[in-house]
Motif scaffolding. Structure first.
Motif, PDB file in Angstrom:
ATOM      1  N   GLU A 156       0.847  -1.187  -0.091  1.00 13.41           N
ATOM      2  CA  GLU A 156       0.070   0.085  -0.099  1.00 13.41           C
ATOM      3  C   GLU A 156       0.821   1.043  -0.060  1.00 13.41           C
ATOM      4  OE1 GLU A 156      -2.952   2.215   3.073  1.00 13.41           O
ATOM      5  OE2 GLU A 156      -2.978  -0.006   3.101  1.00 13.41           O
ATOM      6  N   ASN A 157       1.885   1.298   1.074  1.00  9.47           N
ATOM      7  CA  ASN A 157       2.733   2.360   0.997  1.00  9.47           C
ATOM      8  C   ASN A 157       3.621   2.660  -0.225  1.00  9.47           C
ATOM      9  OD1 ASN A 157       1.971   2.783   3.652  1.00  9.47           O
ATOM     10  ND2 ASN A 157       3.630   2.573   4.531  1.00  9.47           N
ATOM     11  N   THR A 158       3.995   1.556  -0.930  1.00  9.14           N
ATOM     12  CA  THR A 158       4.934   1.702  -2.079  1.00  9.14           C
ATOM     13  C   THR A 158       4.188   1.929  -3.243  1.00  9.14           C
ATOM     14  OG1 THR A 158       4.726  -0.647  -2.313  1.00  9.14           O
ATOM     15  CG2 THR A 158       6.784   0.229  -1.369  1.00  9.14           C
ATOM     16  N   ALA A 159       2.792   1.731  -3.246  1.00  5.59           N
ATOM     17  CA  ALA A 159       1.842   1.682  -4.315  1.00  5.59           C
ATOM     18  C   ALA A 159       1.501   3.298  -4.556  1.00  5.59           C
ATOM     19  CB  ALA A 159       0.687   1.021  -4.446  1.00  5.59           C
ATOM     20  N   GLU A 160       1.604   3.967  -3.396  1.00  9.45           N
ATOM     21  CA  GLU A 160       1.359   5.298  -3.345  1.00  9.45           C
ATOM     22  C   GLU A 160       2.385   6.101  -3.671  1.00  9.45           C
ATOM     23  OE1 GLU A 160      -0.202   6.057   0.538  1.00  9.45           O
ATOM     24  OE2 GLU A 160      -2.098   5.087   0.608  1.00  9.45           O
ATOM     25  N   ASP A 161       3.677   5.599  -3.598  1.00  6.49           N
ATOM     26  CA  ASP A 161       4.824   6.589  -4.056  1.00  6.49           C
ATOM     27  C   ASP A 161       4.762   6.924  -5.317  1.00  6.49           C
ATOM     28  OD1 ASP A 161       5.289   6.539  -1.418  1.00  6.49           O
ATOM     29  OD2 ASP A 161       7.005   4.850  -1.562  1.00  6.49           O
ATOM     30  N   GLY A 162       4.792   7.984  -5.841  1.00  6.31           N
ATOM     31  CA  GLY A 162       4.859   8.527  -7.294  1.00  6.31           C
ATOM     32  C   GLY A 162       6.268   9.301  -7.527  1.00  6.31           C
ATOM     33  N   GLU A 163       6.327   9.834  -8.569  1.00  2.87           N
ATOM     34  CA  GLU A 163       7.531  10.570  -8.860  1.00  2.87           C
ATOM     35  C   GLU A 163       7.924  11.677  -7.953  1.00  2.87           C
ATOM     36  OE1 GLU A 163       9.995   9.751 -11.015  1.00  2.87           O
ATOM     37  OE2 GLU A 163       8.958   8.057 -11.747  1.00  2.87           O
ATOM     38  N   GLN A 164       6.678  12.015  -7.278  1.00  4.75           N
ATOM     39  CA  GLN A 164       6.757  13.075  -6.473  1.00  4.75           C
ATOM     40  C   GLN A 164       7.007  12.904  -4.892  1.00  4.75           C
ATOM     41  OE1 GLN A 164       7.219  16.326  -7.634  1.00  4.75           O
ATOM     42  NE2 GLN A 164       6.824  15.078  -9.851  1.00  4.75           N
TER      43      GLN A 164
END
Length: 339
Positions: free
Chosen positions: A221-229
């Protein structure tokens, strides 16, 4: 106290307070490596205490004994077969179980008479049985086959569920460590490896995987929310997920360990039921081992397996460079003279 625990859990979840599980992985790997090494080496010197179901032998059960002590049984067996190895267990306060090497039919009858005389009970109160080692070998073979099938099936299902073999590999490696350390502790302290103990040891597989899946779900869940920003590196996102689920892992372990400990106390201390003792003891050790392996091995190992992926590596470098620029700009601002 409750408010402090709530605040502590909230701080872990928001990231205000954090334990660096992923960053300290080299230290955790070294500690776990020592435990695994000891779990393999120590039993080689101390030996493994297999139960009669595995080694085979003769067993005698005396019931309704007024003075249930081990000495009369040992003396009774030695009077018939002096060279036999004898193990005596007090069962429920009024029962005595005697296990010896394999005896002939005549020797078994003589030992039965000697035990009845030693404890001043009728021979009808002494039951005898013979257990062949082939039964234990068959149980061991089936347990190994079941373990291999379970591990392969779990690895495939987790890889499909999380859509990455690396998360599955980290979970299975942690699972194998749980089994090795649990078995090593059992053997090192002299606990008897019985079929019930094996059932308990195999049962911890499901608990260990459950705890790992809960943590890995939060990691995904945490890594999926990580985008380029995102301002977090991949390792920081994994570490945040471990901290966010830490209180839940501890609570789950405590809730699971308390009834198991109660069964262990009642089964072994009050009822003298060896089956309850063996299963609950293996479960108790496995629950404790399974909790720390998820936090200190599975999650850090998964992070390490993913950090070298090109996309993740580029993102981590970008985050670290932006931090360096931010620190440099802050330092320059502080160095400017004030009017």
């Amino acid at each position: 106290m409750a408010n402090r625990l709530t605040t502590f859990g909230n701080d872990l979840y928001t990231g205000k307070r954090s334990f660096n599980f992923v960053g300290g992985r080299k230290k955790w790997y070294a500690i776990i490596g020592v435990f695994v090494l000891l779990s393999v080496v120590v039993p080689l010197f101390t030996g493994v205490n297999f139960s009669i179901e595995f080694r085979g032998g003769s067993q005698f059960q005396i019931s309704d004994v007024e003075n249930a002590t081990a000495e009369p049984a040992i003396e009774a067996v030695e009077s018939v077969v002096p060279e036999a190895t004898t193990k005596v267990t007090i069962v429920g306060g009024t029962g005595v179980r005697v296990q010896t090497d394999q005896l002939s039919q005549d020797e078994s009858h003589e030992v039965t008479s000697a035990l009845a005389e030693a404890y001043d009970v009728p021979e009808s109160e002494v039951t005898s049985s013979f257990i062949g080692p082939s039964w234990g070998a068959d149980v061991t073979r089936q347990a190994v086959v079941g373990l291999i099938a379970f591990v392969l099936l779990a690895a495939v299902i987790m890889a499909l569920y999380f859509r990455t073999w690396k998360m599955s590999a980290a979970a299975i490696i942690a699972l194998m460590v749980d089994l090795v350390v649990t078995t090593g502790i059992y053997a090192a302290v002299g606990f008897e490896i019985s079929p019930a103990a094996m059932i308990g040891i195999l049962t911890i597989l499901s608990y260990s995987l459950y705890d790992t899946v809960v943590v890995f779900d939060k990691i995904r869940e945490n890594t999926a929310e990580d985008g380029e920003q995102s301002r977090r590196t991949f390792a920081e996102s994994v570490n945040l997920a471990v901290n966010q689920t830490l209180v839940r892992s501890i609570n789950t372990s405590v809730v699971a360990a308390l009834p198991v400990a109660a069964i262990l106390f009642i089964g072994a201390g009050v009822l003298g039921a060896d089956t309850l003792r063996d299963i609950s003891l293996a479960l108790l050790i496995g629950i404790l081992v399974g909790t720390w392996s998820t936090v200190f091995l599975a999650a850090p190992l998964y992070s390490q397996l993913r950090e070298r992926e090109p996309a993740i590596h580029r993102h981590d470098l970008k985050v670290l460079k932006e931090r360096e620029r931010a620190v440099g700009a802050s330092t320059s601002a502080e160095a400017l003279p004030t009017a």
